[in-house]
Motif scaffolding. Structure first.
Motif, PDB file in Angstrom:
ATOM      1  N   ALA A 167      32.480  11.687 -25.379  1.00 52.28           N
ATOM      2  CA  ALA A 167      31.205  10.979 -25.265  1.00 52.28           C
ATOM      3  C   ALA A 167      30.897  10.091 -26.464  1.00 52.28           C
ATOM      4  O   ALA A 167      30.305   9.020 -26.315  1.00 52.28           O
ATOM      5  N   HIS A 168      31.291  10.520 -27.664  1.00 51.30           N
ATOM      6  CA  HIS A 168      30.860   9.828 -28.880  1.00 51.30           C
ATOM      7  C   HIS A 168      32.002   9.273 -29.733  1.00 51.30           C
ATOM      8  O   HIS A 168      31.742   8.636 -30.750  1.00 51.30           O
ATOM      9  N   GLY A 169      33.226   9.561 -29.371  1.00 55.07           N
ATOM     10  CA  GLY A 169      34.367   9.153 -30.193  1.00 55.07           C
ATOM     11  C   GLY A 169      34.576  10.138 -31.336  1.00 55.07           C
ATOM     12  O   GLY A 169      33.814  11.093 -31.515  1.00 55.07           O
ATOM     13  N   LEU A 170      35.599   9.899 -32.106  1.00 58.74           N
ATOM     14  CA  LEU A 170      35.909  10.784 -33.227  1.00 58.74           C
ATOM     15  C   LEU A 170      34.899  10.602 -34.348  1.00 58.74           C
ATOM     16  O   LEU A 170      34.572   9.472 -34.718  1.00 58.74           O
ATOM     17  N   PRO A 171      34.409  11.718 -34.896  1.00 60.84           N
ATOM     18  CA  PRO A 171      33.521  11.602 -36.055  1.00 60.84           C
ATOM     19  C   PRO A 171      34.283  10.922 -37.203  1.00 60.84           C
ATOM     20  O   PRO A 171      35.459  11.160 -37.403  1.00 60.84           O
ATOM     21  N   LEU A 172      33.604  10.077 -37.915  1.00 59.75           N
ATOM     22  CA  LEU A 172      34.173   9.368 -39.069  1.00 59.75           C
ATOM     23  C   LEU A 172      35.311   8.422 -38.695  1.00 59.75           C
ATOM     24  O   LEU A 172      36.096   8.020 -39.559  1.00 59.75           O
ATOM     25  N   ALA A 173      35.408   8.054 -37.417  1.00 57.81           N
ATOM     26  CA  ALA A 173      36.488   7.166 -36.982  1.00 57.81           C
ATOM     27  C   ALA A 173      36.434   5.823 -37.697  1.00 57.81           C
ATOM     28  O   ALA A 173      37.472   5.196 -37.910  1.00 57.81           O
ATOM     29  N   ALA A 181      36.392  23.014 -25.395  1.00 58.26           N
ATOM     30  CA  ALA A 181      35.836  22.145 -24.355  1.00 58.26           C
ATOM     31  C   ALA A 181      34.635  21.371 -24.891  1.00 58.26           C
ATOM     32  O   ALA A 181      34.482  20.169 -24.624  1.00 58.26           O
ATOM     33  N   SER A 182      33.793  22.033 -25.663  1.00 60.21           N
ATOM     34  CA  SER A 182      32.625  21.383 -26.240  1.00 60.21           C
ATOM     35  C   SER A 182      33.039  20.276 -27.207  1.00 60.21           C
ATOM     36  O   SER A 182      32.502  19.174 -27.184  1.00 60.21           O
ATOM     37  N   SER A 183      34.013  20.569 -28.047  1.00 66.71           N
ATOM     38  CA  SER A 183      34.497  19.575 -29.001  1.00 66.71           C
ATOM     39  C   SER A 183      35.115  18.381 -28.279  1.00 66.71           C
ATOM     40  O   SER A 183      34.857  17.226 -28.629  1.00 66.71           O
ATOM     41  N   ASN A 184      35.912  18.666 -27.264  1.00 67.12           N
ATOM     42  CA  ASN A 184      36.535  17.581 -26.503  1.00 67.12           C
ATOM     43  C   ASN A 184      35.488  16.742 -25.784  1.00 67.12           C
ATOM     44  O   ASN A 184      35.611  15.514 -25.717  1.00 67.12           O
ATOM     45  N   ALA A 185      34.456  17.380 -25.256  1.00 68.47           N
ATOM     46  CA  ALA A 185      33.389  16.650 -24.574  1.00 68.47           C
ATOM     47  C   ALA A 185      32.642  15.752 -25.561  1.00 68.47           C
ATOM     48  O   ALA A 185      32.302  14.609 -25.237  1.00 68.47           O
TER      49      ALA A 185
END
Length: 81
Positions: free
Chosen positions: A70-76, A62-66
């Protein structure tokens, strides 16, 4: 080279109580009841382990999905597709 015996799971004779008509029908159809019961139990174990893993890791998921929400995928910005 490992022996064939080492690759074969050890089996333990077990008594099960099964619905009589279901057992008779399975035998009439040539179904290997022991192997079918084993496959069903293996599937139930797999499902229960998955449920347990999801319960134990639900907060992290849940934390990862949140975060991603909120911020998009890291390194997107490195994606090439």
């Amino acid at each position: 080279m490992p022996s064939i015996e080492a690759a074969t799971p050890k089996r333990k004779p077990t008594n099960l109580s099964l619905d009589r008509s279901l057992l008779e029908e399975a035998r009439a159809l040539g179904i290997n009841v022991s192997r079918s019961a084993e496959a069903g139990i293996a599937d139930a174990v797999k499902r229960r382990k998955r449920e347990q893993w999801l319960r134990e890791n639900g907060d992290a998921l849940a934390s990862s999905n949140a975060y991603v929400e909120a911020h998009g995928l890291p390194l997107a910005h490195h994606r090439q597709f």
